[in-house]
Design an enzyme around this catalytic site. Structure first.
Site, short mmCIF file in Angstrom:
data_model
loop_
_atom_site.label_atom_id
_atom_site.label_comp_id
_atom_site.label_asym_id
_atom_site.label_seq_id
_atom_site.Cartn_x
_atom_site.Cartn_y
_atom_site.Cartn_z
N HIS A 101 43.44 24.91 32.60
CA HIS A 101 43.02 26.10 32.85
C HIS A 101 41.50 26.13 32.81
CE1 HIS A 101 43.39 30.45 33.23
NE2 HIS A 101 42.53 30.62 32.25
N ASP A 142 49.56 29.99 30.19
CA ASP A 142 48.38 30.07 29.41
C ASP A 142 48.52 29.99 28.06
OD1 ASP A 142 46.59 31.34 32.33
OD2 ASP A 142 47.24 29.47 32.14
C1 GRF Z 1 41.45 24.33 39.13
O1 GRF Z 1 40.29 25.30 38.67
C2 GRF Z 1 42.38 24.73 37.91
O2 GRF Z 1 41.87 24.77 36.61
C3 GRF Z 1 43.11 25.83 38.03
O3 GRF Z 1 43.18 25.58 39.60
C4 GRF Z 1 42.28 24.90 40.14
C5 GRF Z 1 42.93 24.13 41.06
O4 GRF Z 1 42.06 23.30 41.68
N1 GRF Z 1 44.41 26.12 37.48
P1 GRF Z 1 42.44 22.03 42.49
O5 GRF Z 1 43.47 22.16 43.27
O6 GRF Z 1 42.72 20.91 41.31
O7 GRF Z 1 41.10 21.45 43.32
#
Ligand code: GRF
Length: 195
Positions: A101, A142
């Protein structure tokens, strides 16, 4: 020792998946499967390019479909996966399913708190630091016990984009570190906290 088989669930572009693919090569763990609730997700394309099995879920709320797909997984990683995991799947993978997260939980988490909204809320709060959290997945968004966090400064001139980019960088270091450490410990069937 056979590598720990990691299954990754992603809804978006998959840069955290890419960080795992790059970091786990030749290590104690390997990405064995990528699943998405979106057939067009960039994460599925990244998996296919890396020669990793990849599939779109017919119904992300269908526990039987997910359990069948995850049969061989030792560790499940949610990397930008926006759907709530069905309770039967959470129970089956208790202490072996983790999520990343883009904030310092327990603050700035919960339903609807994803992407740009998270960084907007952090900036609006006046916090002087933010970061990323890897935690165990339970039945609510979360909320599961925290495994590890990485902190980044919030700068006075930050926008949600600049803060988001700095946090994403931290995510790309934190997530592989946690997966490798869990693999090194044999993916214990109990909560781990990594300082
Ligand atoms: C990341 O910031 C993750 O923490 C959140 O969604 C975003 C996904 O990014 N849950 P990616 O698809 O890995 O580039």
């Amino acid at each position: 020792m056979t590598p720990v088989r990691v299954a990754v669930l992603a809804s978006g572009g998959g840069t955290n998946l890419q960080a795992l693919l790059d970091a786990l090569t030749g290590s104690l763990a390997r990405v064995a499967l990528v699943l998405s609730d979106r057939p067009q997700a960039g994460a599925l394309e990244r998996a296919r390019r890396a020669g990793v099995a990849a599939a779109a879920l017919r119904d992300p709320a269908d526990a039987a479909e997910l359990l069948a797909a995850l049969t061989d997984a030792d560790l499940v990683v949610l990397a930008g996966y926006l759907k709530l995991v069905p309770p039967a799947v959470v129970a089956r993978f208790r202490w072996r399913m983790i999520n990343i997260h883009p904030a310092l939980l327990p603050a700035f988490g919960g339903p609807g708190m994803y992407g740009r909204r998270v960084h907007e809320a952090v900036l609006a709060s006046g916090a002087d630091e933010s970061g990323a959290t890897v935690h165990y997945v339970d039945e609510l968004y979360d909320r599961g016990p925290i495994i590890a966090q990485a902190r980044v400064p919030v700068r006075p001139d930050d926008t949600p984009e600049t803060l988001g980019a700095r946090v994403l960088d931290a995510e790309h270091r934190l997530l592989p570190m946690v997966v490798l450490e869990l693999a090194r410990r044999g993916v214990p069937n109990e909560p781990v906290r990594i300082e």
